[in-house]
Write an enzyme that holds these catalytic residues in place. Structure first.
Site, PDB file in Angstrom:
ATOM      1  NE  ARG A  74      -3.932   0.396   0.439  1.00 14.59           N
ATOM      2  CZ  ARG A  74      -4.639  -0.039  -0.360  1.00 14.59           C
ATOM      3  NH1 ARG A  74      -4.745   0.410  -1.579  1.00 14.59           N
ATOM      4  NH2 ARG A  74      -5.861  -1.101  -0.294  1.00 14.59           N
ATOM      5  NE  ARG A 105      -2.845  -4.493  -6.751  1.00 11.89           N
ATOM      6  CZ  ARG A 105      -3.628  -3.841  -6.255  1.00 11.89           C
ATOM      7  NH1 ARG A 105      -3.357  -2.718  -5.690  1.00 11.89           N
ATOM      8  NH2 ARG A 105      -4.979  -4.307  -5.946  1.00 11.89           N
ATOM      9  CG  HIS A 174      -2.552   3.022  -8.090  1.00 10.03           C
ATOM     10  ND1 HIS A 174      -2.772   3.701  -6.936  1.00 10.03           N
ATOM     11  CD2 HIS A 174      -3.944   2.484  -8.295  1.00 10.03           C
ATOM     12  CE1 HIS A 174      -4.040   3.769  -6.390  1.00 10.03           C
ATOM     13  NE2 HIS A 174      -4.955   2.871  -7.189  1.00 10.03           N
ATOM     14  CG  ASP A 219     -12.206   5.979  -6.797  1.00 18.70           C
ATOM     15  OD1 ASP A 219     -11.247   5.916  -7.778  1.00 18.70           O
ATOM     16  OD2 ASP A 219     -12.463   4.907  -6.267  1.00 18.70           O
ATOM     17  CD  GLU A 278      -4.386   5.798  -9.358  1.00 19.03           C
ATOM     18  OE1 GLU A 278      -4.842   4.950 -10.276  1.00 19.03           O
ATOM     19  OE2 GLU A 278      -5.039   6.040  -8.476  1.00 19.03           O
TER      20      GLU A 278
END
Ligand code: TA6
Length: 304
Positions: A74, A105, A174, A219, A278
């Site tokens: 994270r 990832r 990201h 978002d 991103e």
């Protein structure tokens, strides 16, 4: 990674500049040059730290992050491929299985090279099909990730379609940027762009203001974007710029307080210290490559 692969990975170390640490659960590379310090993990080719000298760290890394095989880290710069968010059907496949944001990832990438030119360190990593990707229908592709560490951070991801059929994919860096207070930062570079508001039933909306200031969970995949994003952080008295090429989507994300409370890998107040900016190609900007074709997306992060 087997012993031979580990040995050849360690052969790439540069004394005093580039070190490989295989004592933890994940293999970590540390960088110290005249211009910056940085760290990344081979799992996910996941950059977790970059700090040009005389600046605070530029990337946010959660103090509750897992650092374990198969678990997404994270913070830093997760590489999203070959789908963004939950997998959805494409022109090629109607499959919807697989982990959020794809398999890249959490995959083990291979370190190809680490070279110093003047004061810049360039590292190259690659990912090709493995058991996990094949089980998800991705059998022939090659990713080449080039990171250049200096006063600026340059990221370049090349996707090659090595199959006999078209390869359709989404991709993203990201990037979690470290900020002093997410509610006070201003983001510039999105005026006139449309975004999907994931916090409001995915409605398509227009960014009318030249500056975006966050005031709650945000978002937003912005589509058809080309401009650099300037993030002004008044508390740290700095500006971070994320410029890009061959990327048509920019995603801005902050989970804010309530959603952060539900995330096991974030501490309660940590959302205040991050804003994701991103560099991506996703949604209607997803890429389709003909057999043998390549596509390179790049981002450059600088701080003043
Ligand atoms: O880029 C924004 C986003 O897609 C959000 O929807 C949010 O859930 C975030 O990524 C993090 O996803 P993750 O799978 O890392 O929890």
């Amino acid at each position: 990674m087997n012993t031979n692969q580990m040995a050849s990975c360690k052969d790439l170390a540069i004394p005093g500049v580039f070190a490989i640490d295989d004592t933890g659960e994940l293999i970590k590379a540390s960088i110290t040059t005249k211009l910056c310090t940085a760290e990344f993990y081979l799992q996910g080719a996941h950059l977790t730290h970059w700090q040009p000298h005389n600046h605070k760290p530029v990337l946010f890394l959660s103090d509750r992050s897992a650092f374990a095989p198969g678990k997404a880290i994270r913070g830093g710069v997760p590489i999203i491929f070959p789908w963004f968010g939950a997998r959805t059907a494409t022109s090629q496949s109607n499959r919807t299985d697989g982990p959020a944001h794809g398999f890249a990832r959490t995959a083990d990438w291979q370190l190809l090279s680490a070279t110093m030119t003047d004061e810049l360190l360039t590292v190259k990593l690659t990912l090709v099909a493995n058991e996990t990707s094949r089980a998800l229908g991705f059998e022939h592709f090659q990713l080449l990730y080039t990171i250049t560490f200096g006063r600026e951070l340059s990221l370049e991801l090349t996707v090659e379609n090595s199959s006999q059929t078209p390869l359709c994919f989404a991709e993203a860096f990201h990037t979690y940027l470290f900020v002093q207070d997410a509610a006070q930062v201003k983001l510039e570079g999105l005026k006139g762009c449309y975004y999907y508001d994931k916090t409001d039933g995915f409605q398509r909306k227009l960014q009318e203001q030249s500056e975006l200031q966050l005031s709650g969970e945000t978002d937003r995949p912005y589509v058809d974007t080309a401009a650099a994003i300037n993030l002004h952080d008044p508390r740290l008295n700095r500006r971070i710029t994320v410029s890009k090429t061959n990327s048509s989507t920019t995603v801005i994300w902050n989970p804010w307080a309530e959603l952060t409370g539900k995330m096991a890998d974030m501490s309660a107040d940590s959302w205040k210290q991050m804003v994701c900016v991103e560099t991506a190609n996703a949604f209607e900007n997803s890429i389709t490559l003909a057999p043998g074709e390549k596509h390179t997306m790049s981002a450059c992060i600088s701080v003043e």
